[in-house]
Design a protein around this motif. Structure first.
Motif, PDB file in Angstrom:
ATOM      1  N   PRO A 235       0.831  -1.215   0.000  1.00 48.37           N
ATOM      2  CA  PRO A 235       0.000   0.000   0.000  1.00 48.37           C
ATOM      3  C   PRO A 235       0.859   1.255   0.000  1.00 48.37           C
ATOM      4  CG  PRO A 235      -0.009  -1.038   2.161  1.00 48.37           C
ATOM      5  CD  PRO A 235       0.686  -1.991   1.240  1.00 48.37           C
ATOM      6  N   THR A 236       0.476   2.225  -0.847  1.00 45.20           N
ATOM      7  CA  THR A 236       1.321   3.398  -1.062  1.00 45.20           C
ATOM      8  C   THR A 236       0.648   4.725  -0.740  1.00 45.20           C
ATOM      9  OG1 THR A 236       0.648   3.289  -3.375  1.00 45.20           O
ATOM     10  CG2 THR A 236       2.799   2.351  -2.803  1.00 45.20           C
ATOM     11  N   SER A 237      -0.675   4.776  -0.641  1.00 44.82           N
ATOM     12  CA  SER A 237      -1.334   6.032  -0.288  1.00 44.82           C
ATOM     13  C   SER A 237      -2.699   5.735   0.294  1.00 44.82           C
ATOM     14  CB  SER A 237      -1.462   6.963  -1.499  1.00 44.82           C
ATOM     15  OG  SER A 237      -2.387   6.466  -2.445  1.00 44.82           O
ATOM     16  N   ILE A 238      -3.229   6.726   0.997  1.00 41.62           N
ATOM     17  CA  ILE A 238      -4.522   6.551   1.641  1.00 41.62           C
ATOM     18  C   ILE A 238      -5.273   7.870   1.631  1.00 41.62           C
ATOM     19  CG2 ILE A 238      -3.381   6.856   3.904  1.00 41.62           C
ATOM     20  CD1 ILE A 238      -5.633   5.051   5.076  1.00 41.62           C
ATOM     21  N   LEU A 239      -6.553   7.811   1.258  1.00 38.88           N
ATOM     22  CA  LEU A 239      -7.415   8.986   1.159  1.00 38.88           C
ATOM     23  C   LEU A 239      -8.740   8.670   1.824  1.00 38.88           C
ATOM     24  CD1 LEU A 239      -8.282  11.765  -0.204  1.00 38.88           C
ATOM     25  CD2 LEU A 239      -9.108  10.350  -2.111  1.00 38.88           C
ATOM     26  N   TYR A 240      -9.198   9.552   2.699  1.00 36.87           N
ATOM     27  CA  TYR A 240     -10.544   9.411   3.249  1.00 36.87           C
ATOM     28  C   TYR A 240     -11.491  10.174   2.359  1.00 36.87           C
ATOM     29  CZ  TYR A 240     -14.558   9.460   6.323  1.00 36.87           C
ATOM     30  OH  TYR A 240     -15.833   9.305   6.833  1.00 36.87           O
ATOM     31  N   ASP A 241     -12.488   9.483   1.778  1.00 36.33           N
ATOM     32  CA  ASP A 241     -13.373  10.105   0.780  1.00 36.33           C
ATOM     33  C   ASP A 241     -14.698  10.586   1.346  1.00 36.33           C
ATOM     34  OD1 ASP A 241     -14.888   7.813   1.170  1.00 36.33           O
ATOM     35  OD2 ASP A 241     -14.891   7.204  -0.944  1.00 36.33           O
ATOM     36  N   GLY A 242     -14.820  10.625   2.658  1.00 37.92           N
ATOM     37  CA  GLY A 242     -16.063  11.041   3.298  1.00 37.92           C
ATOM     38  C   GLY A 242     -16.884   9.883   3.815  1.00 37.92           C
ATOM     39  N   ASN A 243     -16.587   8.686   3.320  1.00 37.73           N
ATOM     40  CA  ASN A 243     -17.293   7.482   3.773  1.00 37.73           C
ATOM     41  C   ASN A 243     -16.349   6.363   4.182  1.00 37.73           C
ATOM     42  OD1 ASN A 243     -20.164   8.253   3.130  1.00 37.73           O
ATOM     43  ND2 ASN A 243     -19.280   8.458   1.088  1.00 37.73           N
TER      44      ASN A 243
END
Length: 359
Positions: A235-243
Motif C-alpha cells: 500500500p502506497t497512499s490513503i485517502l478518506y473520501d467522506g465514507n
C-alpha cells in the motif's frame, strides 16, 4: 516502496474521446521542454534539481513543501543510518530553502531499499513527516523562507517501526515496517499506509498504534517465470473520501502490469476492491466531482533496466472506469491537490515538481 521479500464516466465519454484526440494533435513543448500544453491540459515545471523528491504539501501562503529522500549511503563508520533526508520549502517564485534537515535515511534490512524521507501531511501549523523508522512532528507556524532549518534531532518523533513490526500480522511474517504515506481520518487520528507491513495503521495518539486492516497479497501472473506465486500488495497512499478510505497499491516485485488495485477500507477495517486493472499506483487525491485522481509510477518494470522511463501517468478513476489525464511523466510519486483542476506532482525520475492544470 519495496520489492518482494524474495528478491472514466459514461456521460463524459464523448468529451474524453475528444480530449484524447486533441491531446495527440496539439501536444507541444516550449524551448526548455518545461511546458506541455493542449487546449485543455497544461503541465509546467515549477522546480527542478531536487534530490529524490517524494512527498508534497502546500500552505496558505502558496509555498510548496517537498521531501527529499536522502541517500542512506554508509558514512566513514559504515553506519547505514545516514540521516540526510530533508524537507524543503519552495516559494511561489520558485526559490528553494531547506526547512527540515537531518531526517532519518537508511537501507531497509528486509528489502535493501532506501527507507528515507517520504510523505508529509500538513495539519494546520503542524507538519507530520514520515522518514526512515519515524514519524516526526514539526510546528511550522513561525518558519519563514531563509530561516535556519529545523533539525530533525530536535523534533518530537515516534519510532513507528519499533511498534508496528511487533504487531501480529499474517501479511507481515518478516516483521517489517515502512510507514510510507498518511492521512487524517474523520476522528482526527492519523492513518498510515505501511508499505512494509502491508497494512493500514491507525495512530490513536502518541506511540499508540493499532492495525486497522491488512492488505492481502495477490496471485503473481508471471509465476513461475518471474517472482514467487504471490505478489505483496505494498500500500502506497490513503485517502478518506467522506465514507471510507481508498488505498492504492504498488504491488511488489515483479510489479506485474495491470495488477495494482485500489482498495476500499471501511472505518471498521473491512477491505473490498474499489478499482482493478491498474499498474504501480503511488498516490490518490480527491480529483473532481466524479473521479478520483491516481498516479501511476511507471507502466512496466524489467530487472535489467528498471522502471520504463517516462511512462508515468495521472489517471482518472471512478471505481468502474479509468481514463488517462496525463502521461509521459518521469516516475511521479506524490500529488497535492490545489483545486479540482490543479495539482502539484513530484517526479522522482527527473527530480522535479510539476504543476498540472486541466480545464
Amino acid at each position: 516502496m519495496k520489492n518482494s521479500k524474495t528478491y472514466s464516466v459514461p456521460s463524459k465519454m464523448i468529451m474524453l474521446i475528444s480530449f484524447m484526440v486533441l491531446f495527440f494533435l496539439y501536444v507541444g513543448c516550449d524551448e526548455d521542454d518545461d511546458i506541455v500544453t493542449t487546449p485543455e491540459l497544461e503541465i509546467k515545471e515549477v522546480a527542478s534539481g531536487l534530490v529524490g523528491p517524494m512527498g508534497i504539501e502546500t500552505d496558505a501562503k502558496g509555498n510548496i513543501w517537498v521531501t527529499e529522500s536522502g541517500t542512506a549511503v554508509p558514512d566513514a563508520d559504515n553506519d547505514t543510518h545516514n540521516n540526510n533526508g530533508k524537507v524543503i520549502l519552495i516559494t511561489p517564485d520558485g526559490q528553494k530553502y531547506d526547512a527540515i534537515v537531518n531526517l532519518e535515511s537508511y537501507a531497509n534490512v528486509h528489502s535493501d531499499e532506501l527507507q528515507g524521507t517520504v510523505h508529509i501531511l500538513r495539519d494546520g501549523e503542524m507538519l507530520y513527516v514520515l522518514s526512515g523508522n519515524h514519524l516526526y512532528q514539526a510546528n511550522i507556524s513561525n518558519f519563514k523562507p531563509g530561516d535556519t532549518p529545523l533539525d530533525a534531532g530536535s523534533l518530537p518523533s515516534e519510532d513507528v517501526f519499533a511498534i508496528v513490526s511487533k504487531l501480529p500480522l499474517a501479511s507481515n511474517p518478516d516483521h517489517d515496517s515502512h510507514s510510507y504515506n498518511l492521512t487524517k481520518g474523520p476522528d482526527g487520528d492519523l492513518y498510515i499506509a505501511d508499505a512494509g507491513a502491508n497494512a493500514i495503521v491507525h495512530r490513536k495518539g502518541a506511540n499508540d498504534y493499532t492495525i486497522l486492516a491488512e492488505i492481502p497479497a495477490i496471485p503473481n501472473p508471471l509465476f513461475p517465470g518471474m517472482g514467487g506465486p504471490t505478489v505483496q500488495s505494498v500500500p502506497t497512499s490513503i485517502l478518506y473520501d467522506g465514507n471510507a478510505f481508498l488505498v492504492t497499491s504498488l504491488t511488489g516485485f515483479p510489479f506485474p502490469a495491470g495488477e495494482a488495485i485500489i482498495y476500499k477500507i471501511s472505518l471498521s477495517g473491512e477491505v473490498s476492491v474499489y478499482q482493478k486493472g491498474l499498474t504501480m499506483l503511488v498516490d490518490i487525491v480527491e480529483g473532481d466531482n466524479s473521479n478520483r485522481l491516481v498516479a501511476q509510477h511507471a507502466s512496466s518494470f524489467k530487472p535489467a533496466s528498471g522502471f520504463a522511463p517516462n511512462s508515468g501517468s495521472l489517471i482518472w478513476t471512478n471505481g468502474t472506469n479509468t481514463t488517462v489525464l496525463a502521461d509521459g511523466l518521469s516516475q511521479p510519486v506524490a500529488i497535492k491537490q490545489v483545486d479540482d483542476h490543479t495539482w502539484y506532482v513530484t517526479t522522482l525520475g527527473d527530480g522535479s515538481v510539476i504543476k498540472v492544470t486541466y480545464q
